[in-house]
Design a protein around this motif. Structure first.
Motif, PDB file in Angstrom:
ATOM      1  N   VAL A  41       0.835  -1.203   0.000  1.00 54.38           N
ATOM      2  CA  VAL A  41       0.000   0.000   0.000  1.00 54.38           C
ATOM      3  C   VAL A  41       0.873   1.257   0.000  1.00 54.38           C
ATOM      4  N   ALA A  42       1.946   1.257   0.769  1.00 54.95           N
ATOM      5  CA  ALA A  42       2.856   2.404   0.801  1.00 54.95           C
ATOM      6  C   ALA A  42       3.528   2.603  -0.556  1.00 54.95           C
ATOM      7  N   ALA A  43       3.940   1.520  -1.196  1.00 53.11           N
ATOM      8  CA  ALA A  43       4.580   1.628  -2.512  1.00 53.11           C
ATOM      9  C   ALA A  43       3.603   2.162  -3.556  1.00 53.11           C
ATOM     10  N   ILE A  44       2.364   1.696  -3.509  1.00 53.83           N
ATOM     11  CA  ILE A  44       1.347   2.209  -4.439  1.00 53.83           C
ATOM     12  C   ILE A  44       1.085   3.690  -4.166  1.00 53.83           C
ATOM     13  N   GLY A  45       1.078   4.074  -2.893  1.00 52.66           N
ATOM     14  CA  GLY A  45       0.882   5.481  -2.548  1.00 52.66           C
ATOM     15  C   GLY A  45       1.981   6.372  -3.097  1.00 52.66           C
ATOM     16  N   VAL A  46       3.214   5.900  -3.061  1.00 49.59           N
ATOM     17  CA  VAL A  46       4.328   6.693  -3.607  1.00 49.59           C
ATOM     18  C   VAL A  46       4.180   6.846  -5.115  1.00 49.59           C
ATOM     19  N   ILE A  47       3.706   5.808  -5.769  1.00 47.74           N
ATOM     20  CA  ILE A  47       3.576   5.865  -7.223  1.00 47.74           C
ATOM     21  C   ILE A  47       2.369   6.700  -7.648  1.00 47.74           C
ATOM     22  N   ARG A  48       1.242   6.538  -6.960  1.00 46.49           N
ATOM     23  CA  ARG A  48      -0.012   7.127  -7.422  1.00 46.49           C
ATOM     24  C   ARG A  48      -0.290   8.545  -6.912  1.00 46.49           C
ATOM     25  N   LEU A  49       0.239   8.922  -5.789  1.00 40.05           N
ATOM     26  CA  LEU A  49      -0.114  10.221  -5.220  1.00 40.05           C
ATOM     27  C   LEU A  49       0.646  11.354  -5.902  1.00 40.05           C
ATOM     28  N   ALA A  56       4.735  11.583   1.237  1.00 38.35           N
ATOM     29  CA  ALA A  56       5.363  11.425   2.547  1.00 38.35           C
ATOM     30  C   ALA A  56       4.353  10.909   3.565  1.00 38.35           C
ATOM     31  N   HIS A  57       3.114  11.364   3.453  1.00 44.96           N
ATOM     32  CA  HIS A  57       2.071  10.883   4.355  1.00 44.96           C
ATOM     33  C   HIS A  57       1.825   9.391   4.150  1.00 44.96           C
ATOM     34  N   ALA A  58       1.752   8.969   2.896  1.00 40.79           N
ATOM     35  CA  ALA A  58       1.503   7.555   2.601  1.00 40.79           C
ATOM     36  C   ALA A  58       2.632   6.670   3.123  1.00 40.79           C
ATOM     37  N   THR A  59       3.861   7.102   2.902  1.00 38.20           N
ATOM     38  CA  THR A  59       4.974   6.264   3.338  1.00 38.20           C
ATOM     39  C   THR A  59       5.142   6.279   4.852  1.00 38.20           C
ATOM     40  N   LYS A  61       2.912   6.597   7.191  1.00 36.68           N
ATOM     41  CA  LYS A  61       1.870   5.835   7.895  1.00 36.68           C
ATOM     42  C   LYS A  61       1.917   4.346   7.534  1.00 36.68           C
ATOM     43  N   SER A  62       1.748   4.065   6.258  1.00 41.81           N
ATOM     44  CA  SER A  62       1.619   2.664   5.834  1.00 41.81           C
ATOM     45  C   SER A  62       2.914   1.886   5.984  1.00 41.81           C
ATOM     46  N   ASP A  63       4.015   2.484   5.595  1.00 42.53           N
ATOM     47  CA  ASP A  63       5.290   1.779   5.650  1.00 42.53           C
ATOM     48  C   ASP A  63       5.704   1.501   7.094  1.00 42.53           C
ATOM     49  N   THR A  64       5.469   2.451   7.973  1.00 38.81           N
ATOM     50  CA  THR A  64       5.799   2.239   9.383  1.00 38.81           C
ATOM     51  C   THR A  64       4.961   1.097   9.965  1.00 38.81           C
ATOM     52  N   LEU A  65       3.679   1.086   9.669  1.00 36.94           N
ATOM     53  CA  LEU A  65       2.827   0.018  10.172  1.00 36.94           C
ATOM     54  C   LEU A  65       3.234  -1.325   9.579  1.00 36.94           C
ATOM     55  N   GLY A  66       3.552  -1.346   8.287  1.00 35.56           N
ATOM     56  CA  GLY A  66       3.977  -2.587   7.646  1.00 35.56           C
ATOM     57  C   GLY A  66       5.264  -3.142   8.223  1.00 35.56           C
ATOM     58  N   ILE A  67       6.216  -2.269   8.446  1.00 35.31           N
ATOM     59  CA  ILE A  67       7.488  -2.710   9.020  1.00 35.31           C
ATOM     60  C   ILE A  67       7.293  -3.217  10.452  1.00 35.31           C
ATOM     61  N   LEU A  68       6.494  -2.494  11.229  1.00 31.92           N
ATOM     62  CA  LEU A  68       6.260  -2.924  12.612  1.00 31.92           C
ATOM     63  C   LEU A  68       5.577  -4.284  12.667  1.00 31.92           C
ATOM     64  N   LEU A  69       4.549  -4.481  11.862  1.00 31.37           N
ATOM     65  CA  LEU A  69       3.862  -5.769  11.877  1.00 31.37           C
ATOM     66  C   LEU A  69       4.791  -6.898  11.444  1.00 31.37           C
ATOM     67  N   SER A  70       5.565  -6.659  10.398  1.00 31.69           N
ATOM     68  CA  SER A  70       6.486  -7.697   9.917  1.00 31.69           C
ATOM     69  C   SER A  70       7.547  -8.030  10.962  1.00 31.69           C
ATOM     70  N   LEU A  71       8.121  -7.012  11.578  1.00 34.11           N
ATOM     71  CA  LEU A  71       9.163  -7.271  12.574  1.00 34.11           C
ATOM     72  C   LEU A  71       8.615  -7.941  13.828  1.00 34.11           C
ATOM     73  N   ILE A  72       7.398  -7.619  14.220  1.00 42.08           N
ATOM     74  CA  ILE A  72       6.798  -8.301  15.364  1.00 42.08           C
ATOM     75  C   ILE A  72       6.553  -9.769  15.019  1.00 42.08           C
ATOM     76  N   GLY A  73       6.117 -10.035  13.787  1.00 44.64           N
ATOM     77  CA  GLY A  73       5.952 -11.418  13.355  1.00 44.64           C
ATOM     78  C   GLY A  73       7.258 -12.186  13.353  1.00 44.64           C
ATOM     79  N   SER A 106       9.152  16.572   4.425  1.00 40.59           N
ATOM     80  CA  SER A 106       8.035  17.486   4.161  1.00 40.59           C
ATOM     81  C   SER A 106       8.368  18.907   4.574  1.00 40.59           C
ATOM     82  N   ARG A 107       9.050  19.030   5.685  1.00 42.72           N
ATOM     83  CA  ARG A 107       9.444  20.371   6.145  1.00 42.72           C
ATOM     84  C   ARG A 107      10.444  21.010   5.178  1.00 42.72           C
ATOM     85  N   ALA A 108      11.384  20.227   4.663  1.00 42.28           N
ATOM     86  CA  ALA A 108      12.337  20.755   3.685  1.00 42.28           C
ATOM     87  C   ALA A 108      11.622  21.171   2.400  1.00 42.28           C
ATOM     88  N   ALA A 109      10.626  20.402   1.979  1.00 42.42           N
ATOM     89  CA  ALA A 109       9.855  20.784   0.792  1.00 42.42           C
ATOM     90  C   ALA A 109       9.089  22.075   1.045  1.00 42.42           C
TER      91      ALA A 109
END
Length: 124
Positions: A41-49, A56-59, A61-73, A106-109
């Motif tokens: 979902v994060a990768a699609i957000g980077v491509i489509r938004l 930055a919002h897509a990555t 949120k989604s990427d952080t949640l994805g990494i956390l879930l995977s690492l907990i698993g 985002s702040r630099a942009a």
């Protein structure tokens, strides 16, 4: 150590004909699959938004949640020990640094006067 246990598990499954999957392995697999889903979902957000702010919002949120879930698993698969502790520390590190990096970008942009994307009247 982990690879030896995995090899023994595979040999045991071949010789006995039935493999027993524990509830912890099921939960870990589900967490890793959900993590992969949010990574996609994060990768699609980077491509489509359309602009840097929404990307930055897509990555963040989604990427952080994805990494956390995977690492907990992964930590559940490792069980208790040093490797699981390192995996949990890596999850905490990613939880802190991913949103911080997205905010800094985002702040630099914003400081470079990059304007956010707005929907025009003709697109409605």
């Amino acid at each position: 150590e982990f690879l030896d246990e995995y090899r023994n598990f595979k040999v045991h499954c071949r010789t006995r004909g039935s493999c027993v999957v524990t509830p912890v392995e099921i939960v870990a697999t589900v967490l890793i699959l959900f993590g992969a889903f949010f990574g996609i979902v994060a990768a699609i957000g980077v491509i489509r938004l359309p602009d840097i702010y929404t990307r930055a919002h897509a990555t963040s949120k989604s990427d952080t949640l994805g990494i956390l879930l995977s690492l907990i698993g992964v930590a559940l698969i490792f069980g208790t020990g040093v490797t699981a502790a390192k995996t949990v520390l890596l999850a905490v590190f990613m939880f802190v640094t991913n949103p911080t990096a997205a905010h800094a970008i985002s702040r630099a942009a914003y400081d470079q006067n990059i304007t956010p994307w707005f929907r025009s009247e003709s697109e409605d």
